[in-house]
Design an enzyme around this catalytic site. Structure first.
Site, short mmCIF file in Angstrom:
data_model
loop_
_atom_site.label_atom_id
_atom_site.label_comp_id
_atom_site.label_asym_id
_atom_site.label_seq_id
_atom_site.Cartn_x
_atom_site.Cartn_y
_atom_site.Cartn_z
N HIS A 135 -5.16 9.50 -0.26
CA HIS A 135 -5.11 8.68 0.95
C HIS A 135 -6.03 9.24 2.04
O HIS A 135 -5.60 9.55 3.16
CB HIS A 135 -3.67 8.58 1.47
CG HIS A 135 -3.42 7.34 2.28
ND1 HIS A 135 -3.36 7.34 3.67
CD2 HIS A 135 -3.24 6.05 1.91
CE1 HIS A 135 -3.13 6.11 4.10
NE2 HIS A 135 -3.06 5.31 3.06
N HIS A 144 3.74 -2.04 3.27
CA HIS A 144 3.67 -0.66 2.75
C HIS A 144 4.95 -0.32 2.01
O HIS A 144 6.04 -0.44 2.59
CB HIS A 144 3.47 0.32 3.90
CG HIS A 144 2.13 0.16 4.56
ND1 HIS A 144 1.90 -0.79 5.52
CD2 HIS A 144 0.95 0.81 4.36
CE1 HIS A 144 0.63 -0.72 5.90
NE2 HIS A 144 0.03 0.24 5.21
N ASP A 159 0.82 -1.21 0.00
CA ASP A 159 0.00 0.00 0.00
C ASP A 159 0.86 1.26 0.00
O ASP A 159 1.96 1.27 0.56
CB ASP A 159 -0.87 0.05 1.27
CG ASP A 159 -1.98 -0.99 1.26
OD1 ASP A 159 -2.02 -1.82 0.35
OD2 ASP A 159 -2.80 -0.94 2.20
N ASP A 160 0.30 2.31 -0.58
CA ASP A 160 0.75 3.71 -0.43
C ASP A 160 1.82 4.17 -1.43
O ASP A 160 2.21 5.32 -1.39
CB ASP A 160 1.23 4.03 1.00
CG ASP A 160 0.14 3.84 2.04
OD1 ASP A 160 -1.01 3.54 1.65
OD2 ASP A 160 0.44 3.98 3.23
N HIS A 205 -6.33 3.22 -4.23
CA HIS A 205 -6.18 3.51 -2.79
C HIS A 205 -6.50 4.98 -2.52
O HIS A 205 -5.93 5.57 -1.61
CB HIS A 205 -4.75 3.13 -2.37
CG HIS A 205 -4.55 2.92 -0.89
ND1 HIS A 205 -5.41 2.18 -0.11
CD2 HIS A 205 -3.55 3.32 -0.05
CE1 HIS A 205 -4.95 2.15 1.14
NE2 HIS A 205 -3.84 2.85 1.20
N TYR A 243 -6.33 3.24 5.67
CA TYR A 243 -6.49 2.95 7.11
C TYR A 243 -7.53 1.84 7.35
O TYR A 243 -7.89 1.58 8.50
CB TYR A 243 -6.91 4.21 7.90
CG TYR A 243 -6.06 5.41 7.58
CD1 TYR A 243 -4.79 5.57 8.17
CD2 TYR A 243 -6.48 6.37 6.67
CE1 TYR A 243 -4.00 6.66 7.86
CE2 TYR A 243 -5.70 7.46 6.36
CZ TYR A 243 -4.47 7.61 6.96
OH TYR A 243 -3.68 8.69 6.65
#
Ligand SMILES: [Zn+2]
Length: 207
Positions: free
Chosen positions: A89, A177, A34-35, A85, A125
């Site tokens: 964010h 991540h 993620d991210d 995503h 989250y």
């Protein structure tokens, strides 16, 4: 040690339409990152996955795709899968539904510049309102079975590795991540995790 790495059993029961674990009858593991995409960290992940012949799914932040198109393209070219995503964010619980959907749309539009479309979505989250789940319609909302806690800078690399390995089981969807915050744990844990579970007969596949 309390197992903070495995998703508590009741969450999938509360949200049965979301995806928490995939094909538990096969010795397959579904890594997710993620991210990203960001230079260096995402590239480290790609190189490491390649050296183990592992496939994974990357839940990208739209604004990072915009800033680092070459890194995003590398993910796609390597045959991994990508998911949405949001663009910035955003936290679902604190974002009005109209704005949340616009964030998802913007992220889609950024990926479309690369000829990529995805039905996969992961809420930042892990927080999303039921009204937002409904509004996302037929999208596949992907949660997780194992959280590596790699972003927790107070967690030592060895504990991060041990907790993640012990929480993993057949069909686990595992969250890493590709972010600067997680980089120290990620660089230690990912190659060792892949080595250990590959030796245990597991395969790493895209969702
Ligand atoms: Zn995130």
């Amino acid at each position: 040690m309390i197992n903070v790495f495995r998703t508590p059993f009741f969450l999938p029961r509360l949200y049965p339409t979301l995806l928490w674990r995939h094909s538990p009858d096969q010795p397959d593991i579904f890594l997710t990152f993620d991210d990203g995409p960001i230079p260096a960290v995402t590239e480290f992940v790609l190189d490491t996955l390649q050296s183990f012949g592992a496939q994974a799914t990357f839940f990208c932040i739209g604004d990072n795709v915009r800033k680092h198109p070459g890194v995003f393209q590398r993910i796609v070219t390597a045959g991994h899968r990508v998911g949405n995503h949001t663009f910035h964010h955003v936290k679902g619980w604190q974002t009005p539904d109209v704005q949340y959907l616009e964030e998802v749309r913007q992220c889609d539009a950024e990926m479309a510049k690369h000829g990529v479309s995805t039905e996969l979505f992961r809420p930042p989250y892990g927080r999303i309102k039921r009204s937002q789940i409904r509004a996302l319609g037929s999208r596949k909302i992907v949660m997780w079975d194992v959280l590596t806690n790699d972003y927790d800078r107070s967690l030592g690399e060895q504990d991060c590795l041990a907790g993640t390995v012990s929480a993993t089981r057949s069909g686990s969807i595992v969250v890493f991540h590709d972010s600067l915050k997680a980089e120290r744990n990620l660089r230690y844990v990912l190659p060792r995790y892949l080595e250990y579970l590959t030796a245990g007969g597991y395969q790493f596949k895209t969702l």
